[in-house]
Design a protein around this motif. Structure first.
Motif, PDB file in Angstrom:
ATOM      1  N   LEU A 369     -46.976 -74.197  21.801  1.00  0.00           N
ATOM      2  CA  LEU A 369     -47.780 -73.321  22.646  1.00  0.00           C
ATOM      3  C   LEU A 369     -47.048 -73.045  23.955  1.00  0.00           C
ATOM      4  N   LEU A 370     -46.994 -71.749  24.347  1.00  0.00           N
ATOM      5  CA  LEU A 370     -46.308 -71.321  25.566  1.00  0.00           C
ATOM      6  C   LEU A 370     -47.346 -70.909  26.599  1.00  0.00           C
ATOM      7  N   PHE A 371     -47.193 -71.395  27.836  1.00  0.00           N
ATOM      8  CA  PHE A 371     -48.122 -71.100  28.923  1.00  0.00           C
ATOM      9  C   PHE A 371     -47.329 -70.580  30.126  1.00  0.00           C
ATOM     10  N   ARG A 372     -47.925 -69.575  30.809  1.00  0.00           N
ATOM     11  CA  ARG A 372     -47.379 -69.156  32.108  1.00  0.00           C
ATOM     12  C   ARG A 372     -48.225 -69.839  33.175  1.00  0.00           C
ATOM     13  N   MET A 373     -47.595 -70.778  33.894  1.00  0.00           N
ATOM     14  CA  MET A 373     -48.327 -71.588  34.859  1.00  0.00           C
ATOM     15  C   MET A 373     -48.486 -70.877  36.202  1.00  0.00           C
ATOM     16  N   GLY A 374     -47.695 -69.855  36.414  1.00  0.00           N
ATOM     17  CA  GLY A 374     -47.787 -69.129  37.666  1.00  0.00           C
ATOM     18  C   GLY A 374     -46.427 -68.598  38.074  1.00  0.00           C
ATOM     19  N   GLY A 375     -46.359 -67.346  38.559  1.00  0.00           N
ATOM     20  CA  GLY A 375     -45.088 -66.770  38.977  1.00  0.00           C
ATOM     21  C   GLY A 375     -44.088 -66.760  37.848  1.00  0.00           C
ATOM     22  N   GLU A 376     -42.909 -67.398  38.106  1.00  0.00           N
ATOM     23  CA  GLU A 376     -41.847 -67.460  37.116  1.00  0.00           C
ATOM     24  C   GLU A 376     -41.802 -68.813  36.412  1.00  0.00           C
ATOM     25  N   GLU A 377     -42.856 -69.620  36.547  1.00  0.00           N
ATOM     26  CA  GLU A 377     -42.877 -70.968  35.975  1.00  0.00           C
ATOM     27  C   GLU A 377     -43.671 -70.952  34.658  1.00  0.00           C
ATOM     28  N   PHE A 378     -43.087 -71.570  33.599  1.00  0.00           N
ATOM     29  CA  PHE A 378     -43.702 -71.620  32.277  1.00  0.00           C
ATOM     30  C   PHE A 378     -43.745 -73.060  31.776  1.00  0.00           C
ATOM     31  N   ALA A 379     -44.670 -73.356  30.871  1.00  0.00           N
ATOM     32  CA  ALA A 379     -44.782 -74.681  30.254  1.00  0.00           C
ATOM     33  C   ALA A 379     -44.888 -74.502  28.740  1.00  0.00           C
ATOM     34  N   VAL A 380     -44.292 -75.465  28.006  1.00  0.00           N
ATOM     35  CA  VAL A 380     -44.337 -75.431  26.544  1.00  0.00           C
ATOM     36  C   VAL A 380     -44.863 -76.773  26.051  1.00  0.00           C
ATOM     37  N   LEU A 381     -45.988 -76.712  25.261  1.00  0.00           N
ATOM     38  CA  LEU A 381     -46.523 -77.909  24.615  1.00  0.00           C
ATOM     39  C   LEU A 381     -45.933 -78.001  23.217  1.00  0.00           C
ATOM     40  N   LEU A 382     -45.358 -79.192  22.912  1.00  0.00           N
ATOM     41  CA  LEU A 382     -44.705 -79.396  21.620  1.00  0.00           C
ATOM     42  C   LEU A 382     -45.445 -80.506  20.869  1.00  0.00           C
ATOM     43  N   PRO A 383     -46.423 -80.180  20.006  1.00  0.00           N
ATOM     44  CA  PRO A 383     -47.151 -81.223  19.265  1.00  0.00           C
ATOM     45  C   PRO A 383     -46.216 -81.979  18.341  1.00  0.00           C
ATOM     46  N   GLN A 384     -46.432 -83.307  18.252  1.00  0.00           N
ATOM     47  CA  GLN A 384     -45.703 -84.184  17.322  1.00  0.00           C
ATOM     48  C   GLN A 384     -44.191 -84.130  17.540  1.00  0.00           C
ATOM     49  N   GLN A 385     -43.778 -83.919  18.770  1.00  0.00           N
ATOM     50  CA  GLN A 385     -42.346 -83.908  19.087  1.00  0.00           C
ATOM     51  C   GLN A 385     -42.073 -84.995  20.142  1.00  0.00           C
ATOM     52  N   PRO A 386     -41.148 -85.953  19.872  1.00  0.00           N
ATOM     53  CA  PRO A 386     -40.779 -86.971  20.865  1.00  0.00           C
ATOM     54  C   PRO A 386     -39.897 -86.358  21.950  1.00  0.00           C
ATOM     55  N   LEU A 387     -39.528 -87.185  22.904  1.00  0.00           N
ATOM     56  CA  LEU A 387     -38.764 -86.706  24.062  1.00  0.00           C
ATOM     57  C   LEU A 387     -37.415 -86.133  23.638  1.00  0.00           C
ATOM     58  N   GLU A 388     -36.713 -86.782  22.703  1.00  0.00           N
ATOM     59  CA  GLU A 388     -35.393 -86.324  22.292  1.00  0.00           C
ATOM     60  C   GLU A 388     -35.461 -84.922  21.664  1.00  0.00           C
ATOM     61  N   LYS A 389     -36.413 -84.701  20.762  1.00  0.00           N
ATOM     62  CA  LYS A 389     -36.558 -83.405  20.103  1.00  0.00           C
ATOM     63  C   LYS A 389     -36.929 -82.328  21.121  1.00  0.00           C
ATOM     64  N   ALA A 390     -37.821 -82.671  22.051  1.00  0.00           N
ATOM     65  CA  ALA A 390     -38.224 -81.704  23.066  1.00  0.00           C
ATOM     66  C   ALA A 390     -37.044 -81.323  23.946  1.00  0.00           C
ATOM     67  N   THR A 391     -36.178 -82.309  24.259  1.00  0.00           N
ATOM     68  CA  THR A 391     -34.998 -82.015  25.079  1.00  0.00           C
ATOM     69  C   THR A 391     -34.060 -81.066  24.340  1.00  0.00           C
ATOM     70  N   GLN A 392     -33.884 -81.286  23.051  1.00  0.00           N
ATOM     71  CA  GLN A 392     -33.029 -80.395  22.269  1.00  0.00           C
ATOM     72  C   GLN A 392     -33.593 -78.970  22.246  1.00  0.00           C
ATOM     73  N   VAL A 393     -34.903 -78.853  22.149  1.00  0.00           N
ATOM     74  CA  VAL A 393     -35.527 -77.518  22.171  1.00  0.00           C
ATOM     75  C   VAL A 393     -35.257 -76.849  23.510  1.00  0.00           C
ATOM     76  N   ALA A 394     -35.382 -77.595  24.612  1.00  0.00           N
ATOM     77  CA  ALA A 394     -35.149 -77.027  25.940  1.00  0.00           C
ATOM     78  C   ALA A 394     -33.706 -76.563  26.087  1.00  0.00           C
ATOM     79  N   GLU A 395     -32.782 -77.367  25.590  1.00  0.00           N
ATOM     80  CA  GLU A 395     -31.369 -76.975  25.666  1.00  0.00           C
ATOM     81  C   GLU A 395     -31.107 -75.711  24.845  1.00  0.00           C
ATOM     82  N   ARG A 396     -31.761 -75.602  23.686  1.00  0.00           N
ATOM     83  CA  ARG A 396     -31.580 -74.411  22.860  1.00  0.00           C
ATOM     84  C   ARG A 396     -32.114 -73.158  23.571  1.00  0.00           C
ATOM     85  N   ILE A 397     -33.192 -73.358  24.313  1.00  0.00           N
ATOM     86  CA  ILE A 397     -33.765 -72.229  25.068  1.00  0.00           C
ATOM     87  C   ILE A 397     -32.783 -71.781  26.155  1.00  0.00           C
TER      88      ILE A 397
END
Length: 454
Positions: A369-397
């Motif tokens: 799920l992608l959220f716009r928190m305000g201005g140019e700031e965004f947040a992404v919720l990653l269900p069932q994803q540990p810290l390592e997988k989430a970091t890899q997703v961020a790097e891919r972005i």
């Protein structure tokens, strides 16, 4: 016939009622005809046959007396001393018999003239002829008897002549009696036959009327039952739609019933029109609710979920995590976004935000799920994803954004901070750790990913 099936219910019932009345009218007319026929026959029996039967009884008695007289007269040799006035006795019996036969002739002639004799008219006329022949034989017998009484010595030939005349007279009387009896039996036979026909045909017509009435009643009940079942089905669909909140199931109508003529068909069609309109209204309302939900939960510019949706979804994710399901959070911020707005204008800045949101969605799963928190700031919720997988997703972005080559927008970079759920977290704590990691990425030169605790 097809027009009748499509006719109104009132017309159907009216036409069936007229049909039954017509059938009953035929039964009544036939019954009247048969009853009049039987009445005519009974009148003939009462006015012709019964009086003729009375004539038979009296004539048979007189014929018996004539036989006894002839036997006694023959046995005593025709002596005048043995009988007191034999001519007078014969004349008396002949007059009585003639009176009876004349009565029979009058009965027949009177009823023939009034056309009341229906059965065996020719036989009645033959009976009249036989009565005339009897009178002739009676006259012959009287002459022969007078001849015998006038002579002293009666010869055998005289006796034979008298016996022959007596035989002819007796035979003629027997024929008359037989014919009268035969005519009476014929009349009774005809009357009984018509009575049987009357009972049989009336019974058949009555049974036919009953069967037709039952079949037509069953047909009308079946038509009404089918119509009511369809209407009931439409009402059930409305109830089901109201209970489930889904559009109403609209059943298709056959082309043959597109223009129903009977009242129940019109009611069914009107109800179906109402159901269609109600279904369309429900679909429109659901679409309006969906659009309203989009307006309430999504950012109009980028299509990402807004803070309202964030507050709702983070609580759901925390509840699942407390039951053992892990999730992670990525905070993203466009580097130097204010400079882009100042240098290229807000329209270009909006284009950058839209491009960034679409690029993010391409890098995420359907469950993310992608959220716009305000201005140019965004947040992404990653269900069932540990810290390592989430970091890899961020790097891919970040790699995807850095490799962007689009003439419509200026080049830009993104910084990211990653955190994951810890026992006892609430919505503020996990978001705070992701913000700190993002801030650390900014301090370290931007365009990088920082995980919590790094």
């Amino acid at each position: 016939m097809l027009q009748w099936f499509n006719a109104s219910l009132n017309r159907k019932i009216g036409s069936l009622f007229v049909l039954l009345l017509s059938f009953l009218f035929v039964v009544i007319i036939f019954s009247i005809y048969k009853l009049r026929l039987i009445d005519f026959e009974m009148k003939q029996v009462a006015e012709v046959d019964i009086p003729l039967n009375e004539v038979i009884g009296h004539a048979e008695m007189l014929q018996l007396k004539q036989h006894i007289f002839m036997e006694q007269f023959r046995r005593l040799g025709g002596s005048n001393e043995s009988f007191s006035s034999p001519e007078t006795q014969f004349d008396q019996r002949r007059d009585a018999l003639s009176t009876l036969l004349n009565r029979a002739v009058n009965i027949i002639n009177k009823n023939v003239e009034r056309h009341k004799i229906r059965f065996e008219l020719l036989e009645h006329e033959a009976l009249l002829s036989e009565i005339e022949a009897f009178h002739q034989h009676s006259d012959d017998f009287e002459r022969q008897l007078g001849h015998i009484l006038s002579v002293q010595n009666i010869s055998e030939s005289d006796w034979r002549d008298l016996e022959n005349v007596a035989f002819l007279l007796d035979r003629s009387m027997g024929i008359i009696l037989t014919q009268i009896e035969s005519l009476s039996l014929e009349a009774a036979k005809y009357t009984e036959k018509h009575e049987r026909e009357f009972m049989f045909i009336n019974g058949m017509l009555g049974a036919g009327a009953l069967v037709i009435g039952l079949l037509l009643t069953v047909y009308i009940i079946q038509v009404i039952r089918i119509r009511i079942l369809r209407i009931h089905h439409q009402v059930d669909n409305i109830h089901e739609s109201i209970e489930t909140g889904t559009p109403i199931k609209v059943s298709s109508v056959d082309e043959s019933e597109s223009n129903p003529q009977d009242e129940l068909g019109e009611l069914e069609q009107d109800l179906q029109k109402v159901v269609r309109r109600l279904s369309d209204e429900m679909v429109s309302r659901m679409e309006a609710e969906r659009q309203l939900m989009v307006l309430v939960t999504k950012d109009k510019l980028t299509g990402a979920y807004n803070r309202h949706k964030w507050d709702e979804q983070i609580k759901v994710s925390l509840d699942l995590a407390q039951r053992g399901t892990v999730f992670s959070l990525i905070m993203l911020d466009i580097d130097c976004f204010k400079k882009i707005n100042d240098q290229f204008g807000h329209q270009v800045g909006d284009a950058v935000l839209q491009f960034f949101a679409s690029s993010l969605l391409q890098c995420l799963r359907k469950s993310d799920l992608l959220f716009r928190m305000g201005g140019e700031e965004f947040a992404v919720l990653l269900p069932q994803q540990p810290l390592e997988k989430a970091t890899q997703v961020a790097e891919r972005i970040l790699e995807s954004i850095e490799m962007t080559d689009d003439d419509r927008i200026p080049p830009f970079t993104v910084s990211a901070g990653v955190s994951t759920y810890r026992s006892g977290d609430d919505d503020n704590s996990i978001l705070t750790r992701a913000d700190k990691a993002l801030y650390q990425s900014k301090l370290n030169g931007r365009n990088r990913v920082t995980s919590e605790g790094a």
